[in-house]
Design an enzyme around this catalytic site. Structure first.
Site, PDB file in Angstrom:
ATOM      1  N   LYS A 156      48.466   2.690   0.600  1.00  0.00           N
ATOM      2  CA  LYS A 156      48.067   4.006  -0.332  1.00  0.00           C
ATOM      3  C   LYS A 156      46.849   3.285  -1.051  1.00  0.00           C
ATOM      4  CE  LYS A 156      49.332   2.054  -4.136  1.00  0.00           C
ATOM      5  NZ  LYS A 156      48.500   2.046  -4.965  1.00  0.00           N
ATOM      6  N   TYR A 187      51.485   7.068  -7.522  1.00  0.00           N
ATOM      7  CA  TYR A 187      52.718   7.057  -7.661  1.00  0.00           C
ATOM      8  C   TYR A 187      53.363   8.157  -8.539  1.00  0.00           C
ATOM      9  CZ  TYR A 187      52.481   2.181  -5.981  1.00  0.00           C
ATOM     10  OH  TYR A 187      52.248   1.166  -5.352  1.00  0.00           O
TER      11      TYR A 187
END
Length: 234
Positions: free
Chosen positions: A5, A90
């Site tokens: 990511k 996140y």
């Protein structure tokens, strides 16, 4: 294949990756290790099943203070962005999986206390995500603040994680007391699950489409920073 990511530099690139993997008959999974981490799984349960009532307030934040010299992470052409792309992903995920909903719009602002270091990428970004039904959550990311939490207030109490997103030492509590959940080797669980998905030919819980959803939010945040206005997501 497993992709780190954030999945790509933007949502358009995410769509190309998803299409390419489908055409090649390959399973694509994004490295969202926290979907396999028990504290964050508990947050998903508490929020989505409304165990303590509906979530009435939600704040997520992630960041660290950059202490090294400039690297590729501070070059927009290579990293796509700064603290938002690296750390903010996140906090965006945290809001999405706590509620089990996809945001529809965002309003964002930013600050730079070290413009000479972060001249090419964002340093600290603040955003307000708007969800269906009008609920709004607050999030922030930074390369100049040590943040790492998810805090939710509910109709009947609260639940929170702090630290929330690291590789170890995650801790959680609710209005009923400590979560008392052991820490695990997150990436081992992630890779074991992906291997099982391949062997059993079942879908991964973190497919390319999950990475795309995050990048749609990131793209909208950057548009909002440029326009100074609320921007629709999608």
């Amino acid at each position: 294949m497993i992709c780190e990511k954030p999945m790509a530099l933007n949502a358009a690139d995410c769509r190309e990756m998803i299409t390419a993997c489908k055409q090649a008959n390959r399973m694509l999974s994004i490295g969202y290790r926290l979907h396999f981490e028990p504290h964050n799984i508990e947050v998903m349960r508490l929020g989505q099943k409304q165990i303590l009532g509906k979530v009435t307030q939600l704040e997520t934040a992630n960041g660290f203070t950059w202490g090294g010299p400039p690297t590729w992470r501070l070059k927009k052409a290579m990293a796509g962005g700064g603290g938002l792309m690296d750390m903010g992903i996140y906090a965006i995920q945290g809001a999405r999986y706590t509620l089990g909903q996809e945001p529809i719009a965002v309003k964002a602002t930013q600050e730079k206390t070290k413009p000479e270091l972060f001249k090419d990428v964002d340093e600290t970004v603040f955003w307000e995500l708007e969800f269906p039904g009008g609920f709004k959550s607050n999030g922030k990311s930074s390369y100049n603040n040590n943040w790492g939490y998810l805090k939710a207030k509910t109709e009947k109490g609260f639940f929170e994680l702090e630290p929330a997103y690291g590789y170890g030492g995650i801790d959680g509590r609710t209005s009923n007391g400590p979560m008392n959940i052991p820490n695990v080797i997150q990436q081992a669980l992630q890779m074991d699950d992906f291997a099982n998905c391949i062997n059993l030919k079942k879908p991964t819980r973190v497919p390319g489409e999950e990475g795309l959803k995050d990048m749609l939010v990131v793209d909208a945040i950057y548009r909002s920073l440029d326009s100074g206005k609320r921007e629709k997501i999608g």
